[in-house]
Design a protein around this motif. Structure first.
Motif, PDB file in Angstrom:
ATOM      1  N   ASP A 103      10.259   2.440   8.815  1.00 29.66           N
ATOM      2  CA  ASP A 103       8.907   2.847   8.965  1.00 29.66           C
ATOM      3  C   ASP A 103       8.078   2.960   7.902  1.00 29.66           C
ATOM      4  O   ASP A 103       6.873   3.277   8.100  1.00 29.66           O
ATOM      5  CB  ASP A 103       8.836   3.903  10.055  1.00 29.66           C
ATOM      6  N   GLY A 104       8.559   2.682   6.725  1.00 33.03           N
ATOM      7  CA  GLY A 104       7.788   2.817   5.587  1.00 33.03           C
ATOM      8  C   GLY A 104       7.842   4.353   4.895  1.00 33.03           C
ATOM      9  O   GLY A 104       7.337   4.503   3.932  1.00 33.03           O
ATOM     10  N   ARG A 105       8.378   5.066   5.615  1.00 31.79           N
ATOM     11  CA  ARG A 105       8.484   6.441   5.038  1.00 31.79           C
ATOM     12  C   ARG A 105       9.458   6.885   4.048  1.00 31.79           C
ATOM     13  O   ARG A 105      10.454   6.117   3.926  1.00 31.79           O
ATOM     14  CB  ARG A 105       8.835   7.356   6.145  1.00 31.79           C
ATOM     15  N   VAL A 106       8.945   7.361   2.976  1.00 30.07           N
ATOM     16  CA  VAL A 106       9.796   7.916   1.935  1.00 30.07           C
ATOM     17  C   VAL A 106       9.797   9.455   1.870  1.00 30.07           C
ATOM     18  O   VAL A 106       8.596  10.205   1.618  1.00 30.07           O
ATOM     19  CB  VAL A 106       9.271   7.372   0.313  1.00 30.07           C
ATOM     20  N   MET A 134       5.919   6.296  -9.218  1.00 23.55           N
ATOM     21  CA  MET A 134       6.621   5.778  -8.217  1.00 23.55           C
ATOM     22  C   MET A 134       7.000   4.257  -8.227  1.00 23.55           C
ATOM     23  O   MET A 134       5.955   3.545  -8.125  1.00 23.55           O
ATOM     24  CB  MET A 134       6.036   5.928  -6.647  1.00 23.55           C
ATOM     25  N   ASN A 135       8.035   3.848  -8.471  1.00 29.15           N
ATOM     26  CA  ASN A 135       8.500   2.597  -8.720  1.00 29.15           C
ATOM     27  C   ASN A 135       9.244   2.043  -7.556  1.00 29.15           C
ATOM     28  O   ASN A 135      10.261   2.954  -7.129  1.00 29.15           O
ATOM     29  CB  ASN A 135       9.228   2.207  -9.927  1.00 29.15           C
ATOM     30  N   ILE A 140       5.802  10.265   1.817  1.00 31.34           N
ATOM     31  CA  ILE A 140       4.903   9.118   1.441  1.00 31.34           C
ATOM     32  C   ILE A 140       5.233   8.208   1.874  1.00 31.34           C
ATOM     33  O   ILE A 140       6.577   7.679   2.268  1.00 31.34           O
ATOM     34  CB  ILE A 140       4.638   9.057  -0.031  1.00 31.34           C
ATOM     35  N   PHE A 141       4.154   7.100   2.459  1.00 33.68           N
ATOM     36  CA  PHE A 141       4.479   5.939   3.089  1.00 33.68           C
ATOM     37  C   PHE A 141       4.083   4.583   2.380  1.00 33.68           C
ATOM     38  O   PHE A 141       3.192   4.620   1.652  1.00 33.68           O
ATOM     39  CB  PHE A 141       3.676   5.877   4.336  1.00 33.68           C
ATOM     40  N   LYS A 200       0.924  -1.130   0.142  1.00 37.27           N
ATOM     41  CA  LYS A 200      -0.016   0.247   0.090  1.00 37.27           C
ATOM     42  C   LYS A 200       0.994   1.091  -0.053  1.00 37.27           C
ATOM     43  O   LYS A 200       1.877   1.277   0.458  1.00 37.27           O
ATOM     44  CB  LYS A 200      -0.925   0.046   1.238  1.00 37.27           C
ATOM     45  N   ILE A 201       0.521   2.250  -0.678  1.00 36.48           N
ATOM     46  CA  ILE A 201       1.227   3.602  -0.845  1.00 36.48           C
ATOM     47  C   ILE A 201      -0.045   4.519  -0.458  1.00 36.48           C
ATOM     48  O   ILE A 201      -1.053   4.687  -1.139  1.00 36.48           O
ATOM     49  CB  ILE A 201       1.712   3.833  -2.304  1.00 36.48           C
ATOM     50  N   TYR A 202       0.549   5.565   0.607  1.00 34.65           N
ATOM     51  CA  TYR A 202      -0.516   6.459   1.050  1.00 34.65           C
ATOM     52  C   TYR A 202       0.331   7.704   1.795  1.00 34.65           C
ATOM     53  O   TYR A 202       1.469   7.266   2.055  1.00 34.65           O
ATOM     54  CB  TYR A 202      -1.469   5.749   2.095  1.00 34.65           C
ATOM     55  N   PRO A 203      -0.044   8.727   2.021  1.00 30.95           N
ATOM     56  CA  PRO A 203      -1.406   9.136   1.208  1.00 30.95           C
ATOM     57  C   PRO A 203      -1.225   9.284  -0.195  1.00 30.95           C
ATOM     58  O   PRO A 203       0.076   9.638  -0.577  1.00 30.95           O
ATOM     59  CB  PRO A 203      -1.868  10.460   2.151  1.00 30.95           C
TER      60      PRO A 203
END
Length: 455
Positions: free
Chosen positions: A420-423, A435-436, A390-391, A380-383
């Motif tokens: 923590d999944g943060r970009v 976003m790849n 973005i996470f 999952k990519i959000y938000p």
């Protein structure tokens, strides 16, 4: 790990799917690559014009040794050398493959070789069985494509013999084996048999000829889904052409030297134009174009937006063209620094292209997505839209990297996916991106994301 190079793109529709073409650097270190093919397994085979065939594994790694080295048998230089490779339809059981090269006299030679028993990565260099040896008056215009059709016969494209303007008029001489598409049956105790259905058996014309009137077909391929032969013929001075004809239709006259594309070139002694087959598409030499490199109709599964489109390139302009079924052509901008010499397919019909000058094999890809934006249900990519960061959740590895491609197809940001999944994306300007996300060097997910301004 595979290295990715986003060199250039073209936009088909920015309102619907902003379809783009990118080149993924797949394998490097080749000398003058002129053919890419497969033996219906996970490997690719790359033909070097200098006389060697190399094996490339599915990771892009190149075997240290050669599959075959016939350097001592060929004339190399200019347009001459080892040019073509085709594996027998029953290669897995009989080990036969076929090569096309210029011998030490410069003549066109088509030979059969065998793989070494017990070692699938090397061929037996002493196993050569010469099928054809065609004298050539000049060094250029050698043709060089060989492919097996769905009928099990070997098809061979030959050039017109060289020099300018086909001075011997081999194109219109049905008894000459130059300037032709030949069809032979290689399942023979002798060199070969003539398949039933070849159009000139017992009449004016050589038995081996399937079609004629070619200048220098570089290259041809089969679209087995549609049942067509796709044939790119290099022009004389002004016009490059693409031909598409049903594979079941024999005896076609493609028009050279009477016509270059749709334009009269040398009409002396020519039959009526109504007896000839003209190209479905042409292009001129404007914008630095000079010579067509034929490719394939895309029939892979990874990029649905490409399905049914014919990919080819221009050698001088470093552009890739894509012809739609309605024969309209769309060009990429230049992939600078590349002279594209051949396309190829793997066993899954995914598409590759080689640059002869720098020895790079690229995989033809796209940043466009299918109607399903994110093909992974777990990641999952959000938000989305996002600002500043973005996470990503659902990744199974902790060393993932996110790459952002802008609307021009350029890589504008490469960022680590934190634990923590943060970009973090503070440098991205507002707009739409692809976003790849790569995990262990492989593409895990691709999704369109919108970046908005931070408040």
């Amino acid at each position: 790990m595979r290295k990715f190079s986003y060199l250039s793109i073209f936009l088909i529709s920015i309102l619907i799917h902003s379809q783009t073409v990118t080149l993924q650097e797949f394998s490097t270190g080749f000398t003058a690559p002129v053919e890419i093919t497969n033996a219906n397994d996970t490997r690719l085979f790359v033909v070097q014009q200098t006389g060697q065939i190399k094996i490339v594994q599915s990771t892009g790694a190149v075997n240290a040794g050669n599959f075959l080295d016939i350097t001592n048998k060929i004339t190399y230089g200019g347009e001459r050398g080892l040019l073509g490779l085709a594996f027998h339809p029953q290669y897995s059981s009989n080990g036969y493959f076929f090569v096309y090269y210029n011998d030490l006299s410069g003549n066109i030679t088509v030979s059969r070789y065998s793989v070494n028993a017990g070692d699938p990565n090397t061929a037996n260099p002493t196993s050569e069985k010469i099928l054809l040896n065609i004298p050539k008056p000049f060094s250029n215009h050698n043709g060089g494509s060989i492919h097996f059709g769905a009928d099990g016969f070997l098809y061979i494209s030959t050039g017109d013999g060289g020099s300018g303007g086909d001075p011997n008029n081999n194109g219109q001489n049905k008894n000459a084996l130059l300037a032709k598409l030949l069809r032979i049956d290689v399942n023979a105790t002798g060199p070969y048999n003539i398949p039933a259905g070849n159009p000139f058996i017992g009449v004016d014309g050589a038995d081996e000829v399937w079609a004629y009137g070619l200048r220098n077909a570089w290259k041809f391929s089969f679209d087995h889904v549609a049942g067509n032969i796709m044939l790119a013929d290099v022009g004389q001075n002004q016009i490059e052409e693409i031909n598409r004809m049903p594979v079941t239709q024999p005896g076609i006259n493609y028009g050279w030297r009477c016509y270059e594309g749709n334009s009269t070139y040398n009409a002396a002694g020519c039959a009526a134009a109504s007896t000839m087959t003209f190209p479905v598409a042409t292009y001129n030499h404007s914008g630095g174009k000079c010579s067509i490199t034929g490719g394939y109709v895309y029939r892979g599964a990874l990029y649905p937006a490409f399905t049914g489109k014919y990919f080819f390139a221009d050698y001088c302009s470093a552009q890739i063209g894509m012809m739609s079924p309605d024969n309209t052509i769309t060009w990429t901008t230049a992939f600078s620094g590349n002279n594209f010499s051949t396309f190829g397919q793997d066993a899954q019909n995914e598409l590759y292209v080689a640059s002869i000058n720098n020895g790079i094999i690229y995989k033809v890809t796209t940043t466009s997505l299918s109607t399903t934006e994110n093909t992974s249900k777990e990641i999952k990519i959000y938000p989305n839209p996002a600002a500043g960061r973005i996470f990503v959740t659902g990744l199974k590895e902790n060393n993932a990297v996110a790459k952002f491609i802008n609307a021009e197809g350029r890589l504008v940001l490469e960022a680590k996916v934190e634990a923590d999944g943060r970009v973090d994306i503070p440098t991205l300007t507002p707009g739409m991106y692809i976003m790849n996300i790569y995990s262990e060097g492989y593409l895990a997910v691709s999704e369109k994301v919108v970046v908005k301004a931070e408040r």
